[in-house]
Design an enzyme around this catalytic site. Structure first.
Site, short mmCIF file in Angstrom:
data_model
loop_
_atom_site.label_atom_id
_atom_site.label_comp_id
_atom_site.label_asym_id
_atom_site.label_seq_id
_atom_site.Cartn_x
_atom_site.Cartn_y
_atom_site.Cartn_z
CB CYS A 96 1.94 6.16 -1.20
SG CYS A 96 2.67 7.38 -2.30
CG ASP B 103 5.07 -1.83 -1.18
OD1 ASP B 103 5.51 -0.71 -0.90
OD2 ASP B 103 4.10 -2.01 -1.94
CG HIS C 254 0.92 -3.28 -5.96
ND1 HIS C 254 1.90 -3.89 -5.19
CD2 HIS C 254 0.70 -2.07 -5.39
CE1 HIS C 254 2.25 -3.07 -4.20
NE2 HIS C 254 1.55 -1.96 -4.31
CG HIS D 45 -1.65 1.01 -2.21
ND1 HIS D 45 -0.82 1.70 -1.37
CD2 HIS D 45 -0.87 0.14 -2.88
CE1 HIS D 45 0.44 1.28 -1.54
NE2 HIS D 45 0.44 0.34 -2.46
#
Lengths: 313, 313
Positions: free
Chosen positions: B237, B14, B204, B206
């Site tokens: 992203c 990622d 998860h 951010h």
């Protein structure tokens, strides 16, 4: 029901203080006037420390004289001692903010005197001015000293008690170099609120190790309703080089806002001001929401999405 | 007693995925081998998506073939469909990680097909491979879509249930673009744990809007014991430009560690690896503890302190 949260914006004092390039007086005044329209409970405008020690704030009188004061906003100033208090008093602040450290080494490094000397100097200020202006005391290094390490909670409470006994209105408990973690914060806030329920209690966090907003969360969960913040996350501590400093006001407000707390702040008005900050100080700042937008700021879908929707109809 | 926390390091998948400059296979292997010594529960090594779609991970087979696997660490790989699964299976991963979005628009933008098509493709992978390898499903945009806005909790639960019904081992609930706030996280984690107690549940986050570690705190307080993190906070992203991405593993671990959680991670070993990351990717990374040091890393007092101590004796 969640408690109403009161924010104190410290960018023009704590935020600017260590900046290498002088921020012109006009810029400071314009910034404070803009911030005054955003819904802050308090703005720490400047400091009446010696001009030699902090040349950035040498225009304290002029800034205090020129800002447009908005009813409902308190304009507070940092005052180091009786001489500073005399100067400060002439500019009619709504509050004096006195500062000392709970760590002996940190106090020596920052204020160049033992804590007892600092306390004596600040006690004189309280004795002389407490009838004329509300007094807040900011205690530094309450969650750890970057040089000594642990600062026991009992030591923080001891200094807090000494100032409470003098009759101050409020105490700000500062994590000056970002050493606090959420569990320590929760413990501290519980004890503070039990012991000093009659005082305005403010928490001051730094984001040096990324825990700033987690600590705000822990404090708010514990019932704390006053926070310091610095626009853009500007400001830091010389003893934690290379790291980000104060929590970003707008990031903290954005989080609390999203969680349903009433901060009184108009974020849509505040974010454009935060976006001008890099131009004022001449470098990027750590605050994130000014860059990424609020969680309610959506992005347009790429053109491929419309095509794919047709294709898969 | 606090729950033992399990960390899944996603930096080489990622984190690297969107980097413009190819990271050499040797660097990837060396990084994973170093990370394997730090105490992670899991490392997401790479992705078996089409080489054209993600050229950065075109060396998936070679990386999986060359890393030294440490007992106790699970090596997982992202698998997009049956074709990818076939390729992946040959490199003997410990887990397949399947990904789709709970937002239709986000799925179309990212995976170029409607959610039902993604689900069908992933269902085929589960049907064909679940007896051979444990399967985890990562659901994107569970706390909001940067294009659609709100993603109702019920929608997240609906997709989670469909995969749970297929017999997957675990679900990762992803805040893909940093839209989650701590209260939403607490609500989601409570419901997930009540409904999917038999599954491995991973969160998860951010840090796009600075709330990453506050969300980790909220999830841990709710009892969640598995987290994704990306070394240095690398990765983001494309729909949230200019913002920081994944939470920094070392910052999250450092916070939980300070709070007394057992993460199993040797931070003293991990931080030097994090400090090498900027050289590997050719730019600075957002992680903060690698820059500022741990809260236990003290700084020497300036020489003035010793002089002042003498002076005031």
């Amino acid at each position: 029901m969640k408690q109403r949260i009161h924010f104190n914006e410290v960018v023009t004092r704590d935020g600017f203080q260590m900046e290498p390039e002088f921020v012109p007086t006009d810029s400071k005044v314009a910034l404070i006037n803009a911030l005054s329209q955003c819904g802050y409970a308090k703005i720490e405008v400047t400091s009446f420390t010696s001009v030699k020690a902090i040349p950035m704030l040498r225009d304290a009188e002029e800034v205090m004289g020129r800002i447009e004061r908005v009813p409902g906003v308190e304009y507070t100033v940092l005052v180091p001692n009786l001489r500073g208090a005399e100067r400060a008093m002439e500019s009619r602040p709504d509050e004096f903010n006195l500062v000392m450290s709970t760590s002996e080494t940190h106090n020596l490094a920052n204020l160049r005197m033992p804590r007892e000397h600092s306390f004596a100097a600040l006690r004189d200020v309280v004795a002389r001015y407490a009838q004329q202006v509300p007094i807040n005391v900011s205690l530094s290094a309450c969650f750890g000293c970057p040089m000594e390490g642990d600062v026991p909670q009992a030591e923080v409470l001891r200094w807090a008690q000494r100032f409470a006994d003098l009759g101050v209105r409020g105490l700000t408990i500062c994590d000056t170099t970002g050493m606090a973690h959420p569990e320590q914060v929760a413990r501290m806030c519980d004890v503070l609120q039990a012991r000093f329920a009659h005082l305005q209690l403010t928490l001051h966090f730094h984001n040096t190790r990324g825990m700033g907003l987690a600590n705000v969360l822990a404090a708010a969960q514990s019932g704390i309703d006053r926070f310091d913040g610095s626009l853009g996350g500007l400001g830091g501590c010389p003893y934690a080089p290379g790291a980000s400093g104060n929590i970003s006001s707008e990031d903290a407000i954005h989080m609390l806002d999203a969680m349903g707390y009433d901060t009184g702040i108009d974020l849509a008005r505040l974010l454009p001001i935060a976006r001008e900050l890099p131009a004022i100080v001449g470098h990027t700042v750590p605050g994130q929401v000014a860059q990424s937008g609020m969680i309610t700021d959506l992005h347009p879908a790429p053109p491929s999405v419309a095509e794919l929707k047709k294709e898969f109809q």
